[in-house]
Write a protein that holds these residues in place. Sequence first.
Motif, short mmCIF file in Angstrom:
data_model
loop_
_atom_site.label_atom_id
_atom_site.label_comp_id
_atom_site.label_asym_id
_atom_site.label_seq_id
_atom_site.Cartn_x
_atom_site.Cartn_y
_atom_site.Cartn_z
N ARG A 84 4.00 -8.68 6.45
CA ARG A 84 2.48 -8.85 5.98
C ARG A 84 1.55 -7.82 6.21
NH1 ARG A 84 0.04 -13.33 7.20
NH2 ARG A 84 -1.43 -12.52 8.67
N VAL A 85 0.80 -7.35 5.00
CA VAL A 85 0.66 -5.97 4.92
C VAL A 85 -1.30 -6.16 4.68
CG1 VAL A 85 0.42 -3.92 3.51
CG2 VAL A 85 2.61 -4.98 3.75
N GLY A 86 -1.86 -4.84 5.14
CA GLY A 86 -3.23 -4.86 5.43
C GLY A 86 -3.40 -3.45 4.79
N VAL A 87 -5.00 -3.46 4.02
CA VAL A 87 -4.76 -2.19 3.19
C VAL A 87 -6.51 -1.68 2.72
CG1 VAL A 87 -3.95 -0.93 1.04
CG2 VAL A 87 -3.09 -2.72 1.09
N VAL A 88 -6.31 -0.43 3.98
CA VAL A 88 -8.51 0.32 4.13
C VAL A 88 -7.98 1.09 2.98
CG1 VAL A 88 -9.35 1.36 5.91
CG2 VAL A 88 -8.02 -0.66 6.37
N GLY A 89 -8.57 1.10 2.44
CA GLY A 89 -8.95 1.81 1.33
C GLY A 89 -8.41 1.69 0.04
N ALA A 90 -8.99 0.85 -0.82
CA ALA A 90 -8.43 0.22 -1.99
C ALA A 90 -8.36 0.63 -3.11
CB ALA A 90 -10.12 -1.29 -2.46
N GLY A 91 -8.79 2.41 -3.40
CA GLY A 91 -8.43 3.07 -3.77
C GLY A 91 -7.64 3.60 -5.14
N ARG A 92 -8.05 4.60 -5.67
CA ARG A 92 -6.61 4.77 -7.23
C ARG A 92 -5.34 3.88 -6.24
NH1 ARG A 92 -8.23 9.18 -10.90
NH2 ARG A 92 -10.24 8.73 -11.19
N VAL A 93 -4.22 5.03 -4.98
CA VAL A 93 -3.53 5.12 -3.90
C VAL A 93 -3.67 3.46 -3.85
CG1 VAL A 93 -1.64 6.02 -2.88
CG2 VAL A 93 -3.37 7.59 -3.89
N GLY A 94 -4.31 2.94 -2.95
CA GLY A 94 -4.20 1.94 -2.30
C GLY A 94 -3.72 0.86 -2.75
N ALA A 95 -4.98 0.24 -4.20
CA ALA A 95 -4.62 -0.38 -4.63
C ALA A 95 -3.22 -1.19 -5.18
CB ALA A 95 -5.58 -0.43 -5.49
N VAL A 96 -2.54 0.46 -6.21
CA VAL A 96 -0.95 0.60 -6.73
C VAL A 96 0.30 0.57 -5.69
CG1 VAL A 96 0.47 2.24 -8.02
CG2 VAL A 96 -2.80 1.61 -8.60
N LEU A 97 0.25 0.62 -4.28
CA LEU A 97 1.08 0.17 -3.64
C LEU A 97 0.89 -0.82 -3.23
CD1 LEU A 97 0.73 4.02 -0.79
CD2 LEU A 97 1.93 3.52 -3.86
N ALA A 98 -0.24 -0.90 -2.73
CA ALA A 98 -0.17 -2.84 -2.64
C ALA A 98 0.20 -3.16 -3.64
CB ALA A 98 -1.62 -3.48 -2.22
N ALA A 99 0.14 -3.15 -4.61
CA ALA A 99 0.65 -3.83 -6.16
C ALA A 99 2.03 -4.03 -6.33
CB ALA A 99 -0.14 -4.12 -7.47
N ALA A 156 -7.12 -4.98 9.97
CA ALA A 156 -6.19 -4.09 10.72
C ALA A 156 -5.69 -5.26 11.68
CB ALA A 156 -6.23 -3.56 11.56
N ARG A 157 -6.40 -6.34 11.93
CA ARG A 157 -5.96 -7.24 12.73
C ARG A 157 -4.83 -8.48 12.00
NH1 ARG A 157 -11.73 -6.81 14.80
NH2 ARG A 157 -11.34 -6.39 16.72
N ALA A 158 -5.23 -8.67 10.78
CA ALA A 158 -4.59 -10.25 10.14
C ALA A 158 -3.33 -9.14 9.68
CB ALA A 158 -5.08 -9.75 8.94
N SER A 159 -2.76 -7.81 9.95
CA SER A 159 -1.77 -7.16 9.14
C SER A 159 -0.63 -6.67 9.80
CB SER A 159 -2.50 -5.87 8.27
OG SER A 159 -2.74 -5.85 9.29
N ASP A 160 0.58 -7.32 9.99
CA ASP A 160 1.55 -6.09 11.03
C ASP A 160 1.89 -5.22 10.27
OD1 ASP A 160 2.04 -8.89 11.77
OD2 ASP A 160 3.15 -9.29 9.90
N VAL A 161 1.88 -4.30 8.79
CA VAL A 161 1.59 -3.27 9.06
C VAL A 161 0.05 -2.89 7.89
CG1 VAL A 161 2.56 -2.01 6.78
CG2 VAL A 161 4.18 -3.33 8.21
N LEU A 162 -0.29 -2.42 8.82
CA LEU A 162 -1.50 -1.18 8.46
C LEU A 162 -1.36 -0.20 7.16
CD1 LEU A 162 -4.07 -1.62 8.15
CD2 LEU A 162 -4.57 -0.54 10.20
N LEU A 163 -1.68 -0.55 5.83
CA LEU A 163 -1.56 1.13 5.14
C LEU A 163 -2.89 1.41 5.45
CD1 LEU A 163 0.41 2.37 3.48
CD2 LEU A 163 -0.08 0.10 1.83
N LEU A 164 -2.99 2.63 5.34
CA LEU A 164 -4.25 3.79 5.74
C LEU A 164 -4.41 4.48 4.20
CD1 LEU A 164 -5.09 4.54 9.52
CD2 LEU A 164 -5.70 2.49 7.01
N THR A 165 -4.53 3.94 3.34
CA THR A 165 -5.01 4.46 1.96
C THR A 165 -6.80 5.72 0.92
OG1 THR A 165 -5.30 2.96 0.64
CG2 THR A 165 -2.89 3.57 0.89
N VAL A 166 -7.50 5.90 2.77
CA VAL A 166 -8.66 6.83 2.27
C VAL A 166 -8.25 8.10 2.28
CG1 VAL A 166 -9.87 4.85 4.42
CG2 VAL A 166 -8.28 7.19 5.50
#
Length: 320
Positions: free
Chosen positions: A7-22, A61-71
Amino acid sequence: MDQTPMRVGVVGAGRVGAVLAAALRAAGHEIVAVAGESDASRERAAALLPGVRMDKPTAVARASDVLLLTVPDDMLGNVVTTMADAGAIGAGQYVVHTSGRHGLAVLEPARRVGARVIALHPAMTFTGTAVDLDRLGGCVVGLTAATPADRAFAERVAADLGGRPMWVPEEMRTLYHAGLAHGANHLVTLVAEAMEVLAAAGATDPAGTLRPLLGAALDNALAAGDDALTGPIVRGDAGTVAAHLEDIAANAPQTLPSYVAMARATLTRVVADGRVLPIRAAKIERLLDRAEHAATATSRHTETTRTAGTTRTAKTAEAP
């Protein structure tokens, strides 16, 4: 290794974050929420992560087991500290950042509250579109982790992204990132300036003119290093270098400093390996010195003229 979907949450939906999440979503993981403030971030998330909710960072952050920080690098420490202090990061949670420069130290606030911390950096340039998903396949992912369990988890994430793990020691993260930036970011500047020079020479399609040449040069350089060098510097053609400097100064002066800098670097390398004799190298070095001094003098004159003009304008504006 546990293959349970994350269960992944992403903080920073920039070019990197959105692509890695996809990419992680395509690998079977759940993207529970994404944080992004700009219109571009929201549009990117809508395009690459349809149906995934946008939320504030602490909620993600609270909703995820894996928090991906792409800031951005300079924001990372503050983001981690703020979320840890807010109680949004918990024990056993994975907190993973994608900065090339930083290692684990920047994640210390998360580690102190019991999180498991990992540095994961894809050695790839991103457009923030679906084009990037195919490019991830086979790219190196620079990893740093502290324990065997964390290392195994990091390798799993890298594999799910389609990448190849490369372990980077904590103290070498910045140097690793500098090598990538020097190669990729400065390459973009170099190519852009080369296109400007060709445009000044009358080329109607500078990119098309350069594409076959640059593709071959890049392949050769990656395969053979300095042995791939061709052109006037490695041949010791001082006359050609002099002509280049004169015409660039006259027609594309904004590119002259980088031409001089790269010519110096190239000259140093071919003198060191014996392909250009010192006496011939000294002649080219003098040409580069003169071009550099002339460019500096021109720049100073331009700045002085601009400053004087600004002062006159200010005095006129102040007159009653």
